[in-house]
Design a protein around this motif. Structure first.
Motif, PDB file in Angstrom:
ATOM      1  N   TYR A  66       0.823  -1.205   0.000  1.00  0.00           N
ATOM      2  CA  TYR A  66       0.000   0.000   0.000  1.00  0.00           C
ATOM      3  C   TYR A  66       0.862   1.262   0.000  1.00  0.00           C
ATOM      4  O   TYR A  66       0.557   2.238  -0.689  1.00  0.00           O
ATOM      5  N   GLN A  67       1.972   1.248   0.768  1.00  0.00           N
ATOM      6  CA  GLN A  67       2.865   2.411   0.784  1.00  0.00           C
ATOM      7  C   GLN A  67       3.418   2.687  -0.603  1.00  0.00           C
ATOM      8  O   GLN A  67       3.447   3.832  -1.049  1.00  0.00           O
ATOM      9  N   GLU A 101      -5.719   8.848  -0.266  1.00  0.00           N
ATOM     10  CA  GLU A 101      -6.897   9.716  -0.334  1.00  0.00           C
ATOM     11  C   GLU A 101      -8.016   9.259   0.594  1.00  0.00           C
ATOM     12  O   GLU A 101      -8.909  10.042   0.920  1.00  0.00           O
ATOM     13  N   LEU A 102      -7.992   7.998   1.021  1.00  0.00           N
ATOM     14  CA  LEU A 102      -9.056   7.481   1.868  1.00  0.00           C
ATOM     15  C   LEU A 102      -9.123   8.257   3.177  1.00  0.00           C
ATOM     16  O   LEU A 102      -8.138   8.347   3.905  1.00  0.00           O
ATOM     17  N   ILE A 151      -7.498   2.515  -0.926  1.00  0.00           N
ATOM     18  CA  ILE A 151      -7.637   1.112  -0.555  1.00  0.00           C
ATOM     19  C   ILE A 151      -8.905   0.531  -1.135  1.00  0.00           C
ATOM     20  O   ILE A 151      -9.984   1.122  -1.061  1.00  0.00           O
ATOM     21  N   GLN A 152      -8.791  -0.655  -1.741  1.00  0.00           N
ATOM     22  CA  GLN A 152      -9.932  -1.306  -2.364  1.00  0.00           C
ATOM     23  C   GLN A 152     -10.579  -2.337  -1.441  1.00  0.00           C
ATOM     24  O   GLN A 152     -11.774  -2.606  -1.551  1.00  0.00           O
ATOM     25  N   PRO A 163      -2.297  14.175  -0.076  1.00  0.00           N
ATOM     26  CA  PRO A 163      -3.378  14.084   0.916  1.00  0.00           C
ATOM     27  C   PRO A 163      -2.829  13.934   2.327  1.00  0.00           C
ATOM     28  O   PRO A 163      -1.713  13.424   2.525  1.00  0.00           O
ATOM     29  N   GLY A 164      -3.610  14.362   3.312  1.00  0.00           N
ATOM     30  CA  GLY A 164      -3.206  14.232   4.701  1.00  0.00           C
ATOM     31  C   GLY A 164      -4.395  14.002   5.606  1.00  0.00           C
ATOM     32  O   GLY A 164      -5.563  14.187   5.200  1.00  0.00           O
ATOM     33  N   HIS A 165      -4.127  13.601   6.828  1.00  0.00           N
ATOM     34  CA  HIS A 165      -5.148  13.327   7.829  1.00  0.00           C
ATOM     35  C   HIS A 165      -4.784  14.129   9.070  1.00  0.00           C
ATOM     36  O   HIS A 165      -3.743  13.890   9.691  1.00  0.00           O
TER      37      HIS A 165
END
Length: 524
Positions: free
Chosen positions: A85-86, A119-120, A96-97, A138-140
């Motif tokens: 994923y990274q 992006e999730l 993530i799917q 993107p960030g959280h």
């Protein structure tokens, strides 16, 4: 659960709440007597896919250990998924799917790693880089606030702004990604091309452990080729330890540092600090030529023609930090005097300073630099000579040594003739694991005493601690020479401890207990 071929299948069962439209269609096939009309659907099963693992990357927790990690038996699969994923997210901000991705990871660190550059659930975006070369990342907010006090103030402080997009033009995208990777994944990923930019980002957003890792990376990769540039950056980032390390390299290997391409990239303030350095181990003509090279590069940066007038202009007061009167007369006459950057009056006054009894006043400093004082590590407690003496016959005398602190080997102290003055030819070498680091072929004269006589490398060689190096010499000259006895395996020289052991390269009898190469000459 068993499939059509009779194989066992592991599954997870979910009871789904279906919308009314689906319920109405399914009610036709339900049993009669069901007043509500609701259907009883079979449970839905999802097969869990197990992927093979890859080698786990080194995490920052291993670089900065605090507690001993608990053992686990489930990291093989999860590590693979996290790394995949990274990598996907580094390439294309992949979302993530897998609808049950949380169940694949046993720790919060692994689940946070999946969110890296993803992006999730992203609730903020950064536009990083200079205009025309930006990257949208993107960030959280919560994860970022936990990793950096600056992000915490930005998102949750009293003056927090609720912008969905934040522009950061002064940080390179690759460096910002490296910082995010540390915050999300607890993983440090540095390269020579990005470490300075990453250090800037870590300083700006107050991520101290990442900044320390950057400094450690720079210290281990420090050499004469990049010492001047790193000196400039270390002052900018206020890293005194790195600054001191840079000065050690620049002082000891001054001529290599001044002739490096990186020297031309430093700022004017760093230039002045180097030119006025008292402990600079370099000929003054080398200092002068380096200053002219810097001036030419500065003219290009300021979009000026590289004329002698412009070079003198950009050098400014730094010109008078070059100790021109301390040059050898030949160096001045054939170099500085014909460079064009000195005025006619300056050239005339310096010539008079060399030759006249009444010397004119000069703006240039006229006292030679002190340079570094060489230290000597003597490994024998006594020396001797006998009727048969020591014989060379073109064979190699060699010894291995290691130090507990970084030093610079400048040369060897060697014995000479025991029956009057004599000339010797010496080929000296310094190797590490068979790789040649320095060598020189020169001659020296001995006066018949038991003293040692220095033979120098062209440039001092940087020696790292806790690694064995091989010092070798092939001598040609009078075979009636002194040799060492009562050798020591460990010698303390100031703050540096030397250890010695025999070398397989030695084919002429030299070892720890006796033989040749009695001294190592070094700077520390």
């Amino acid at each position: 659960m068993v499939d059509a071929k009779g194989r066992n299948m592991k599954c997870l069962t979910f009871f789904l709440m279906l919308p009314d439209s689906v319920k109405s269609k399914s009610s036709k096939s339900s049993k009669k007597g069901n007043a509500s009309g609701s259907s009883k659907l079979p449970p839905v099963c999802y097969e869990i896919i197990t992927l093979r693992s890859k080698k786990k990357k080194k995490m920052s927790a291993e670089i900065f250990p605090t507690k001993k990690p608990a053992s686990t038996t489930t990291t093989t699969t999860t590590t693979t998924m996290v790394q995949e994923y990274q990598q996907q997210n580094l390439n294309n901000n992949n979302t993530i799917q897998n609808c049950n991705w949380q169940g694949l990871y046993s720790t919060i660190r692994e689940r946070n790693s999946v969110m890296f550059n993803n992006e999730l659930m992203a609730d903020v975006h950064f536009v990083v880089g200079q205009p025309g070369r930006t990257q949208r990342l993107p960030g959280h907010r919560y994860v970022l606030a936990v990793g950096s006090s600056v992000f915490h103030a930005m998102f949750y402080g009293e003056l927090a702004e609720n912008k969905d997009e934040i522009h950061i033009p002064d940080v390179e995208p690759a460096a910002f990604l490296a910082m995010l990777k540390y915050i999300y994944c607890d993983e440090i990923d540095l390269t020579a091309d990005t470490v300075l930019a990453t250090l800037y980002a870590a300083k700006k957003y107050i991520v101290p452990h990442l900044a320390r890792a950057c400094v450690n990376f720079l210290e281990t990769s420090l050499s004469a080729k990049n010492a001047c540039v790193l000196l400039s950056q270390s002052c900018l980032f206020e890293e005194p330890e790195l600054t001191q390390r840079c000065w050690e390299v620049i002082d000891a290997q001054a001529e290599l540092a001044l002739r490096s391409e990186g020297f031309c990239d430093i700022d004017s303030q760093t230039l002045e600090s180097i030119l006025q350095r008292e402990t600079l181990n370099a000929k003054e003509i080398v200092v002068f030529e380096a200053a002219l090279n810097w001036a030419e590069a500065e003219c290009q940066r300021q979009e000026l023609t590289s004329s002698t007038d412009n070079k003198r202009k950009v050098l400014g007061k730094a010109m008078y930090l070059i100790r021109i009167p301390t040059m050898a007369l030949d160096d001045f006459a054939n170099g500085a005097a014909q460079s064009g950057v000195l005025t006619l009056n300056e050239t005339n006054d310096i010539f008079l300073w060399y030759t006249a009894a009444k010397k004119p006043e000069l703006k240039f400093a006229s006292q030679p630099r002190k340079g570094l004082a060489p230290q000597r590590c003597h490994r024998f407690q006594s020396c001797a000579y006998r009727s048969n003496q020591w014989r060379y016959r073109g064979r190699c005398d060699s010894i291995q040594f290691a130090v507990d602190k970084r030093v610079f080997i400048a040369g060897f102290g060697l014995y000479g003739s025991s029956c009057g003055s004599a000339e010797y030819s010496a080929k000296i070498e310094l190797k590490r694991q068979g790789v040649l680091l320095g060598q020189n072929l020169s001659k020296y004269f001995s006066d018949g005493s038991s003293n040692t006589f220095p033979v120098w490398f062209e440039y001092p060689v940087q020696i790292e601690p806790d690694t064995f190096y091989t010092a070798s010499v092939v001598l040609d000259g009078n075979e009636l020479s002194y040799f060492g006895q009562e050798g020591m395996t460990e010698v303390q020289c100031g703050k540096v401890t030397f250890q010695f052991q025999c070398s397989s390269d030695s084919t002429n009898g030299t070892g720890v207990q006796g033989g040749q190469i009695p001294e190592l000459i070094f700077y520390a």
